[in-house]
Design a protein around this motif. Structure first.
Motif, short mmCIF file in Angstrom:
data_model
loop_
_atom_site.label_atom_id
_atom_site.label_comp_id
_atom_site.label_asym_id
_atom_site.label_seq_id
_atom_site.Cartn_x
_atom_site.Cartn_y
_atom_site.Cartn_z
N THR A 9 -13.84 40.86 80.01
CA THR A 9 -15.51 41.32 79.95
C THR A 9 -15.99 40.98 78.53
N GLY A 10 -14.47 40.85 77.12
CA GLY A 10 -15.65 40.68 75.95
C GLY A 10 -14.99 42.56 75.01
N LEU A 11 -15.31 43.27 77.07
CA LEU A 11 -15.36 45.30 75.78
C LEU A 11 -13.78 45.35 75.25
N SER A 12 -13.57 46.14 74.86
CA SER A 12 -12.83 47.29 74.24
C SER A 12 -12.53 48.24 75.09
N LEU A 13 -11.00 48.68 76.51
CA LEU A 13 -11.66 49.09 77.30
C LEU A 13 -10.33 50.42 77.59
N ASP A 14 -10.36 51.08 77.86
CA ASP A 14 -9.19 52.09 78.07
C ASP A 14 -9.40 53.36 79.70
N ILE A 15 -8.07 53.88 79.95
CA ILE A 15 -8.70 54.21 81.06
C ILE A 15 -8.03 55.81 81.02
N LYS A 16 -8.64 56.98 81.25
CA LYS A 16 -8.55 58.07 81.04
C LYS A 16 -8.42 58.80 82.18
N ARG A 44 -17.60 49.31 73.68
CA ARG A 44 -16.76 50.03 74.54
C ARG A 44 -16.76 50.21 75.63
N GLY A 45 -16.09 50.66 76.61
CA GLY A 45 -16.15 51.19 77.96
C GLY A 45 -14.73 51.75 78.24
N ILE A 98 -8.52 52.76 89.98
CA ILE A 98 -8.59 51.53 89.02
C ILE A 98 -9.47 50.27 89.26
N PHE A 99 -8.69 49.84 90.29
CA PHE A 99 -9.35 48.77 90.80
C PHE A 99 -11.08 48.41 91.79
N HIS A 100 -10.76 49.39 91.58
CA HIS A 100 -12.89 49.08 92.44
C HIS A 100 -13.45 49.94 90.96
N GLU A 101 -12.84 50.64 90.30
CA GLU A 101 -14.57 50.07 89.22
C GLU A 101 -13.91 49.49 87.80
N LEU A 102 -12.41 48.57 88.16
CA LEU A 102 -12.22 47.39 87.91
C LEU A 102 -13.71 46.25 88.18
N TYR A 103 -13.92 46.07 89.18
CA TYR A 103 -14.80 45.40 89.89
C TYR A 103 -16.23 45.85 88.93
N HIS A 104 -16.18 46.67 89.23
CA HIS A 104 -17.77 47.40 89.07
C HIS A 104 -17.56 46.33 87.36
N LEU A 145 -5.87 45.92 81.93
CA LEU A 145 -6.51 46.42 80.32
C LEU A 145 -6.34 44.62 79.48
N ALA A 146 -5.67 44.56 79.10
CA ALA A 146 -5.75 43.01 78.44
C ALA A 146 -6.52 42.08 79.06
N GLU A 147 -6.11 42.01 80.65
CA GLU A 147 -6.81 41.49 81.45
C GLU A 147 -8.69 40.99 81.65
N ALA A 148 -8.18 42.66 81.38
CA ALA A 148 -9.94 42.80 81.35
C ALA A 148 -10.65 42.80 80.06
#
Length: 160
Positions: free
Chosen positions: A60-67, A85-86, A103-109, A53-56
């Motif tokens: 991207t410049g977005l605030s991200l989380d995983i749920k 936000r993402g 996670i990696f698949h969606e991260l690529y998108h 998340l920190a690297e992403a």
């Protein structure tokens, strides 16, 4: 996540059995991971979720989380972006290694398809090619764990 040659996942836990029922066979690794995917996936290898998340966020410049949520059968993950936000939603019924793949698949998108499916579906580029590239990236990022059969819980829950 696209299908292809598949391998049946075996397990005894409720989650693994639910995944077997809902997701059927899981994909086998590709015979060859493209060079571009190996290059781009290398920096993501063996990172825990916090570092992903920190690297992403930095890229991207977005605030991200995983749920983790129960998603419909056959849906591994989805990502949404609203403003700055993402969120990546991952199907909680998947076994841990496949949640990580999602996670990696969606991260690529998030990293490379920021205009969204509606925009890209209106272009001359096949949506299948976007999914195939996201899968290739996910395999490249996950490869050392898969190859060494050394998967562990990368959520960081054991750290805190």
């Amino acid at each position: 996540m696209t299908s292809g040659t598949k391998r049946k996942k075996r397990g005894n836990s409720r989650v693994e059995n639910a995944a077997d029922e809902d997701f059927g066979d899981f994909p086998t690794p590709p015979e060859l991971i493209p060079e571009w995917a190996r290059r781009e996936g290398k920096e993501w290898q063996r990172l825990d979720e916090f570092d992903i998340l920190a690297e992403a966020e930095a890229q991207t410049g977005l605030s991200l989380d995983i749920k983790y949520v129960d998603l419909p059968a056959g849906v591994w993950g989805v990502h949404l972006v609203r403003g700055e936000r993402g969120r990546i939603f991952v199907n909680s019924l998947l076994p841990p290694i496949w949640r990580r793949f999602a996670i990696f698949h969606e991260l690529y998108h998030l990293l490379y398809h920021s205009k969204g499916a509606r925009f890209w579906s209106q272009t001359f580029v096949s949506m299948d090619s976007f999914e195939n590239r996201a899968d290739a990236f996910a395999w490249a990022a996950l490869w050392p764990e898969w190859e060494e059969n050394q998967y562990c819980d990368w959520t960081g829950a054991d750290v805190l």
